[in-house]
Design a protein around this motif. Structure first.
Motif, PDB file in Angstrom:
ATOM      1  N   TYR A 149      -7.592  26.905   9.049  1.00 30.33           N
ATOM      2  CA  TYR A 149      -8.004  25.341   8.936  1.00 30.33           C
ATOM      3  C   TYR A 149      -7.206  24.727   7.989  1.00 30.33           C
ATOM      4  N   PHE A 150      -6.989  23.244   8.200  1.00 30.52           N
ATOM      5  CA  PHE A 150      -6.381  22.360   7.309  1.00 30.52           C
ATOM      6  C   PHE A 150      -7.377  21.302   6.886  1.00 30.52           C
ATOM      7  N   LEU A 151      -7.068  20.665   5.562  1.00 28.01           N
ATOM      8  CA  LEU A 151      -8.359  19.934   5.042  1.00 28.01           C
ATOM      9  C   LEU A 151      -7.804  18.382   5.380  1.00 28.01           C
ATOM     10  N   HIS A 152      -8.984  17.753   5.789  1.00 29.92           N
ATOM     11  CA  HIS A 152      -8.736  16.337   5.966  1.00 29.92           C
ATOM     12  C   HIS A 152      -9.912  15.790   5.370  1.00 29.92           C
ATOM     13  N   ASN A 153      -9.844  14.711   4.374  1.00 28.51           N
ATOM     14  CA  ASN A 153     -10.831  14.024   3.842  1.00 28.51           C
ATOM     15  C   ASN A 153     -11.442  12.744   4.545  1.00 28.51           C
ATOM     16  N   PHE A 154     -10.411  12.472   5.542  1.00 27.72           N
ATOM     17  CA  PHE A 154     -10.615  11.298   5.954  1.00 27.72           C
ATOM     18  C   PHE A 154     -10.731  11.676   7.699  1.00 27.72           C
ATOM     19  N   LEU A 155      -9.869  11.263   8.614  1.00 30.69           N
ATOM     20  CA  LEU A 155      -9.801  11.555  10.015  1.00 30.69           C
ATOM     21  C   LEU A 155      -9.255  13.060  10.334  1.00 30.69           C
ATOM     22  N   ALA A 156      -9.865  13.533  11.248  1.00 26.69           N
ATOM     23  CA  ALA A 156      -8.911  14.788  11.504  1.00 26.69           C
ATOM     24  C   ALA A 156      -7.312  14.835  11.873  1.00 26.69           C
ATOM     25  N   SER A 157      -7.104  13.610  12.170  1.00 29.18           N
ATOM     26  CA  SER A 157      -5.628  13.414  12.355  1.00 29.18           C
ATOM     27  C   SER A 157      -5.037  12.789  11.081  1.00 29.18           C
TER      28      SER A 157
ATOM     29  N   ASP B  18       0.886  -1.281  -0.026  1.00 27.47           N
ATOM     30  CA  ASP B  18      -0.024   0.131  -0.012  1.00 27.47           C
ATOM     31  C   ASP B  18       0.939   1.131   0.153  1.00 27.47           C
ATOM     32  N   GLN B  19       0.285   2.313  -0.649  1.00 33.05           N
ATOM     33  CA  GLN B  19       1.059   3.616  -0.394  1.00 33.05           C
ATOM     34  C   GLN B  19      -0.216   4.628  -0.386  1.00 33.05           C
ATOM     35  N   VAL B  20       0.078   5.320   0.558  1.00 31.08           N
ATOM     36  CA  VAL B  20      -1.307   6.349   0.852  1.00 31.08           C
ATOM     37  C   VAL B  20      -0.491   7.768   0.875  1.00 31.08           C
ATOM     38  N   LEU B  21      -0.813   8.099  -0.596  1.00 30.24           N
ATOM     39  CA  LEU B  21      -0.266   9.189  -0.855  1.00 30.24           C
ATOM     40  C   LEU B  21      -1.114  10.606  -0.660  1.00 30.24           C
ATOM     41  N   SER B  22      -2.114  10.696  -0.397  1.00 30.71           N
ATOM     42  CA  SER B  22      -2.916  11.958  -0.518  1.00 30.71           C
ATOM     43  C   SER B  22      -2.846  12.646   0.870  1.00 30.71           C
ATOM     44  N   HIS B  23      -2.653  11.786   1.715  1.00 30.85           N
ATOM     45  CA  HIS B  23      -2.478  12.258   3.155  1.00 30.85           C
ATOM     46  C   HIS B  23      -1.540  11.731   4.134  1.00 30.85           C
ATOM     47  N   THR B  24      -1.462  12.582   5.261  1.00 28.17           N
ATOM     48  CA  THR B  24      -0.263  11.595   6.177  1.00 28.17           C
ATOM     49  C   THR B  24      -0.949  11.543   7.511  1.00 28.17           C
ATOM     50  N   SER B  25      -0.138  11.266   8.546  1.00 31.66           N
ATOM     51  CA  SER B  25      -0.481  11.397   9.789  1.00 31.66           C
ATOM     52  C   SER B  25      -0.372  12.655  10.359  1.00 31.66           C
ATOM     53  N   ILE B  26      -1.150  13.138  11.418  1.00 23.21           N
ATOM     54  CA  ILE B  26      -0.809  14.269  12.108  1.00 23.21           C
ATOM     55  C   ILE B  26       0.523  14.554  12.630  1.00 23.21           C
ATOM     56  N   GLU B  27       0.982  13.339  13.029  1.00 24.28           N
ATOM     57  CA  GLU B  27       2.230  12.939  13.623  1.00 24.28           C
ATOM     58  C   GLU B  27       3.595  13.098  12.551  1.00 24.28           C
ATOM     59  N   HIS B  28       3.219  13.218  11.280  1.00 27.17           N
ATOM     60  CA  HIS B  28       4.406  13.151  10.451  1.00 27.17           C
ATOM     61  C   HIS B  28       5.351  14.450  10.457  1.00 27.17           C
ATOM     62  N   ALA B  29       6.554  14.518  10.476  1.00 29.53           N
ATOM     63  CA  ALA B  29       7.450  15.149  10.578  1.00 29.53           C
ATOM     64  C   ALA B  29       6.914  16.809   9.586  1.00 29.53           C
ATOM     65  N   TRP B  30       6.506  16.407   8.349  1.00 32.29           N
ATOM     66  CA  TRP B  30       6.112  17.305   7.394  1.00 32.29           C
ATOM     67  C   TRP B  30       5.352  18.214   8.077  1.00 32.29           C
ATOM     68  N   PHE B  31       3.959  17.663   8.462  1.00 31.87           N
ATOM     69  CA  PHE B  31       3.094  18.408   9.170  1.00 31.87           C
ATOM     70  C   PHE B  31       3.333  18.953  10.409  1.00 31.87           C
ATOM     71  N   LYS B  32       4.077  18.589  11.428  1.00 31.18           N
ATOM     72  CA  LYS B  32       4.377  19.329  12.458  1.00 31.18           C
ATOM     73  C   LYS B  32       5.529  20.590  12.133  1.00 31.18           C
ATOM     74  N   GLU B  33       6.055  20.619  11.207  1.00 33.60           N
ATOM     75  CA  GLU B  33       6.721  21.647  10.334  1.00 33.60           C
ATOM     76  C   GLU B  33       5.668  22.587   9.772  1.00 33.60           C
ATOM     77  N   SER B  34       4.896  22.118   9.098  1.00 39.37           N
ATOM     78  CA  SER B  34       3.875  23.051   8.056  1.00 39.37           C
ATOM     79  C   SER B  34       2.931  23.669   9.210  1.00 39.37           C
ATOM     80  N   ARG B  35       2.567  23.112  10.230  1.00 36.83           N
ATOM     81  CA  ARG B  35       1.598  23.736  11.166  1.00 36.83           C
ATOM     82  C   ARG B  35       2.185  25.021  12.061  1.00 36.83           C
TER      83      ARG B  35
END
Length: 537
Positions: free
Chosen positions: A160-168, A99-116
């Motif tokens: 606001y940030f977008l989440h098509n699935f869970l808020a995390s 599986d590759q889940v490309l459209s979203h990450t976890s809220i715990e991903h380093a990319w998101f922590k920096e982005s927010r």
């Protein structure tokens, strides 16, 4: 023989790693456990395995929320375990798809922590951020598939940030070229490790409408699809703007160009859009994905007419691509219950597997499908799935199809020496692998027998398909390849069916396919309840 690539006409066995085999007694399946059971998988006669996510994750959505795309979560093992899994599978003649889940990450991903962290950091534009409306509410009416709005407030940025699935599970901003390149670099990491293919989760969700236009309302009578019930507000909209954007096609071409650098690898896209069959046709072909699958046969609609209509519509739309069919997976009620009811006949599972494996395309078979496992009943207090917890009791979530594999009748089904993360139901223990190995005519034995039969019929693997116009409850079609013509017919009811079929005199019955077998004569065919027939012309 055919010169077709391995994935064309392949039968792909989906492994949900949490529930396949636990090797260390913690109650959760893992990569070493999969390795222990690969001999069994190879014995089924399948061509490949697809392994659901095993990457580092806080497991809010059980691995579909990825915190590190390039590492194995310690719950499942190590990168060395994965390398051994690849080597073992290849030694047994099995290809490996991950599986590759490309459209979203976890809220715990380093990319998101920096982005927010701010609006001006190097990854500030790596996710979909938007200012609030003048009254402080979200920027538009987009909804999350798991219920409620698709926007989550982030006080650090006052956006606001977008989440098509869970808020995390924040959505990546694929309009940013750096995001696309970083995603392709992560894909290359696994291709370099020797995987044979990728199953691309929610691949049509990568891009969003730049203008953030509101989705229009959907009439009440059309609020169906992908198992949505009217109580899920997601079904209230046409999802024209939060997914399936035209920009995605160019990214798929970039992804395909990368994969073409590696011989004999394949991409399988999961597609859920307002017109999934049209999107499958659009997303597959020589410059895009190798295969695509949608949810048309993962719905409660069980009829020969529904299958025939789905095949007919797809064939009309898909000129260059290749479909991949599925009647069960980790997101929907198991097919034995969904289509067979509370007490499905013992041979129904084999007939359904034979039916889907006879359609033009490749096939994904979900673990336990070969055993005829019904949906498990999980009490609310034992639910793990956030989707089910949110919508209980109208929708009980996905845990009922995710319970551990029953390898034997005792000791938690042989799945674990500890306490399983989900219970192993008694109805599954009675259908365990060990018992079915010893039982002539079991669902498992019939499944194996059919896949052996299918390997000897080139038309069933690579041929064209021509539907025969027959009313419910019978589905019939002819597959043709290199001069071989195979007639396939299936009875979707418990009552025997007799029907006249022009041209029957041109066919000779084929035997040894493991189904409850019908009869062919010059006047037509006779099919027992939930039986099938194959004949060569």
């Amino acid at each position: 023989m055919s010169t077709a690539p391995w994935w064309r006409g392949a039968v792909i066995y989906q492994i949900y790693p949490r529930s396949f085999q636990d090797s260390n007694g913690d109650g959760i399946g893992d990569l070493p456990g999969i390795i222990q059971r690969l001999d069994y998988v190879a014995s089924l006669g399948v061509d490949a395995i697809w392994i659901s996510p095993f990457f580092r994750s806080p497991m809010a959505d059980f691995g579909y929320d990825i915190a590190d795309y390039r590492d194995v979560d310690p719950m499942f093992g190590t990168l060395a375990d994965f390398d051994l899994l690849i080597a073992t599978a290849h030694r047994l003649g099995l290809k490996v798809i991950i599986d590759q889940v490309l459209s979203h990450t976890s809220i715990e991903h380093a990319w998101f922590k920096e982005s927010r962290s701010s609006r001006d950091n190097p990854k500030a534009d790596w996710y979909v951020w938007a200012d609030p409306s003048p009254d402080g509410t979200p920027p538009n009416n987009w909804l999350s598939l798991f219920g409620g709005g698709a926007w989550q407030w982030e006080p650090r940025r006052e956006q606001y940030f977008l989440h098509n699935f869970l808020a995390s599970q924040p959505d990546l901003n694929f309009h940013n070229p750096d995001v696309q390149q970083a995603t392709l670099d992560n894909v290359r990491f696994w291709l370099d490790r020797g995987v044979d293919g990728l199953r691309l989760d929610a691949i049509n969700f990568c891009f969003h409408d730049r203008q953030l236009r509101n989705n229009p309302a959907k009439p009440a009578e059309l609020r169906t699809g992908r198992g949505f019930s009217p109580d899920n507000p997601y079904a209230y909209q046409y999802h024209w703007y939060n997914n399936t954007q035209p920009e995605n096609l160019e990214f798929l071409q970039r992804l395909r160009a990368l994969m073409d650098e590696y011989p004999e690898v394949a991409a399988l896209g999961e597609i859920s859009s307002e017109d999934s069959l049209a999107t499958m046709a659009e997303y597959t072909g020589p410059e895009r994905l190798h295969m695509g699958y949608s949810f048309e046969l993962l719905t409660p609609d069980f009829s020969a007419a529904h299958v025939a209509t789905t095949v007919r519509e797809l064939e009309a739309k898909m000129s260059a691509g290749w479909p991949c069919w599925s009647i069960s997976n980790h997101d929907v009620q198991r097919v034995a219950t969904r289509w067979g009811g509370a007490n499905p006949p013992p041979h129904l599972a084999a007939t359904l597997s034979a039916m889907v494996c006879s359609l033009r395309g490749s096939v994904c078979v979900y673990q336990g499908e070969e055993l005829g496992l019904p949906e498990a009943e999980i009490p609310f207090e034992l639910l793990q799935d956030p989707y089910g917890i949110a919508f209980w009791p109208n929708f009980k979530g996905r845990d009922g199809c995710r319970t551990p594999m029953p390898w034997q009748a005792l000791d938690q089904g042989g799945f674990t020496a500890g306490h399983p993360w989900l219970p192993v139901p008694d109805c599954h223990l009675r259908l365990n692998v060990q018992a079915q190995e010893a039982e002539a005519g079991s669902a498992l034995q019939r499944f194996r027998q059919f896949l052996r039969f299918r390997r000897e019929q080139p038309a069933l693997r690579w041929g064209t398909v021509q539907l025969i116009e027959i009313a419910d409850p019978v589905l019939a079609f002819v597959r043709e390849h290199a001069g071989q013509r195979v007639l396939a017919a299936f009875n979707f009811s418990a009552q025997p069916q007799r029907l006249s079929l022009p041209g029957c005199a041109d066919f000779v019955s084929l035997h040894g396919h493991g189904l409850v077998e019908g009869r062919l004569d010059q006047g037509g065919i006779e099919l027992p309840g939930f039986g099938g027939l194959f004949a060569r012309g």
